[in-house]
Design a protein around this motif. Sequence first.
Motif, PDB file in Angstrom:
ATOM      1  N   VAL A 206      29.397  43.276  13.675  1.00  0.00           N
ATOM      2  CA  VAL A 206      29.257  41.907  13.159  1.00  0.00           C
ATOM      3  C   VAL A 206      27.902  41.687  12.496  1.00  0.00           C
ATOM      4  O   VAL A 206      27.567  40.555  12.141  1.00  0.00           O
ATOM      5  CB  VAL A 206      29.455  40.876  14.292  1.00  0.00           C
ATOM      6  N   TRP A 207      27.114  42.755  12.330  1.00  0.00           N
ATOM      7  CA  TRP A 207      25.748  42.590  11.844  1.00  0.00           C
ATOM      8  C   TRP A 207      25.700  41.925  10.481  1.00  0.00           C
ATOM      9  O   TRP A 207      24.897  41.015  10.250  1.00  0.00           O
ATOM     10  CB  TRP A 207      25.040  43.943  11.784  1.00  0.00           C
ATOM     11  N   ILE A 208      26.545  42.355   9.554  1.00  0.00           N
ATOM     12  CA  ILE A 208      26.466  41.818   8.194  1.00  0.00           C
ATOM     13  C   ILE A 208      26.781  40.325   8.188  1.00  0.00           C
ATOM     14  O   ILE A 208      26.146  39.543   7.462  1.00  0.00           O
ATOM     15  CB  ILE A 208      27.407  42.593   7.249  1.00  0.00           C
ATOM     16  N   VAL A 209      27.725  39.898   9.036  1.00  0.00           N
ATOM     17  CA  VAL A 209      28.059  38.471   9.115  1.00  0.00           C
ATOM     18  C   VAL A 209      26.892  37.688   9.690  1.00  0.00           C
ATOM     19  O   VAL A 209      26.507  36.630   9.175  1.00  0.00           O
ATOM     20  CB  VAL A 209      29.323  38.276   9.974  1.00  0.00           C
ATOM     21  N   VAL A 210      26.298  38.214  10.758  1.00  0.00           N
ATOM     22  CA  VAL A 210      25.182  37.527  11.403  1.00  0.00           C
ATOM     23  C   VAL A 210      23.974  37.475  10.477  1.00  0.00           C
ATOM     24  O   VAL A 210      23.323  36.422  10.339  1.00  0.00           O
ATOM     25  CB  VAL A 210      24.825  38.226  12.728  1.00  0.00           C
ATOM     26  N   GLU A 211      23.653  38.596   9.829  1.00  0.00           N
ATOM     27  CA  GLU A 211      22.473  38.614   8.970  1.00  0.00           C
ATOM     28  C   GLU A 211      22.630  37.673   7.780  1.00  0.00           C
ATOM     29  O   GLU A 211      21.689  36.948   7.427  1.00  0.00           O
ATOM     30  CB  GLU A 211      22.209  40.037   8.475  1.00  0.00           C
ATOM     31  N   LEU A 212      23.800  37.672   7.159  1.00  0.00           N
ATOM     32  CA  LEU A 212      24.008  36.770   6.023  1.00  0.00           C
ATOM     33  C   LEU A 212      23.903  35.306   6.451  1.00  0.00           C
ATOM     34  O   LEU A 212      23.378  34.472   5.713  1.00  0.00           O
ATOM     35  CB  LEU A 212      25.372  37.045   5.384  1.00  0.00           C
ATOM     36  N   TRP A 213      24.399  34.996   7.654  1.00  0.00           N
ATOM     37  CA  TRP A 213      24.297  33.621   8.142  1.00  0.00           C
ATOM     38  C   TRP A 213      22.842  33.250   8.392  1.00  0.00           C
ATOM     39  O   TRP A 213      22.398  32.157   8.011  1.00  0.00           O
ATOM     40  CB  TRP A 213      25.114  33.472   9.425  1.00  0.00           C
TER      41      TRP A 213
END
Length: 335
Positions: A206-213
């Motif tokens: 889920v890193w890409i979702v968390v980082e973009l948020w």
Amino acid sequence: MILWSTALLVWMAAGARVGRVLVKPATTARVAIVVAVAAVALAATVAVPEIAVALDNLVPRGVHAGRLSEGVATVGWIAFTTATSVVASAAWPVVSRRNLRQVGLLVYGVGLFASVVTLAWSFTFGWSTVAAGCVFVVLTGLRNLDWTALGRGIALFTAGTAVVAVLATGQVRRAFEHAPRGASGAPSWAWPVWGFASLLIALGAVWIVVELWVRARVLLRRIHSLHRTMVDRFPEVVAHEQSGFSTQLRASDQVAQIIDAFYLQSGGGLVQAELPPPASVADRAARVARWARDPVGEFVVDARWIAPPEGISPRGWVQAVARAYRTTASEPARN
């Protein structure tokens, strides 16, 4: 409590991946990631002592204690390895998007066969499958590392998979040393390490979702003052039906609204400044920020000034202007 928390966090990551599949096309790779994280969540749940005891109590008396809980955990890690291998296969040039589905079905078939053999014959075979599959995933992950949001997620996922490979190899070694055809319980120190590997895998998924948020939230905070000033001055740049979007879309909208307001304030291309914009991005952003704060001051800005400099994205440019705007916020405006 730590094991319960680990299982909860991994299940939350699995839910996030399910949500991503629901809002985007359910490709073979996306579905495989959901299966992989859900399998890790299952294995992490079985690692909770209360859950393991409850499962083992379902086994009739006389059967080897601990067989069911360890069997479910082993199958869970086999499912993780299988699904992750499908994702890793997509990264190799020999596998195209057209035949990825066929490759995925073949890999899932191998994983199903390994699960049946594990439950019917030996857990050692299952752990050997996990170790071999994790090595393939780690090698693929190392080939695709880069310093991007996706690359950082791959790095975390690969690190967690590498830990699983080491632990699975340890399981195989202990099985051959003590019980080649029976269950091979893990030492007490291994369970926190399994939990750590599970968290790394979940975070990587889920890193890409968390980082973009997070990046969108930081951007909204940095451009808040500049956005409020320009929107109050030119409310027509805001489309009221745009409310209710996600944080990432709201950040993109506010960047576009600031640039549109800059264009309106510059006269819509009818006004031309005496001097061209400087090569220095900082000097250019500082002048645009002063002009945004005091449009009737000594600075004149045209469309050349408000356009993002070469090599800088609109987001990066607006952030640079917003940073300069905050620096000059304490200065009195000229009337």
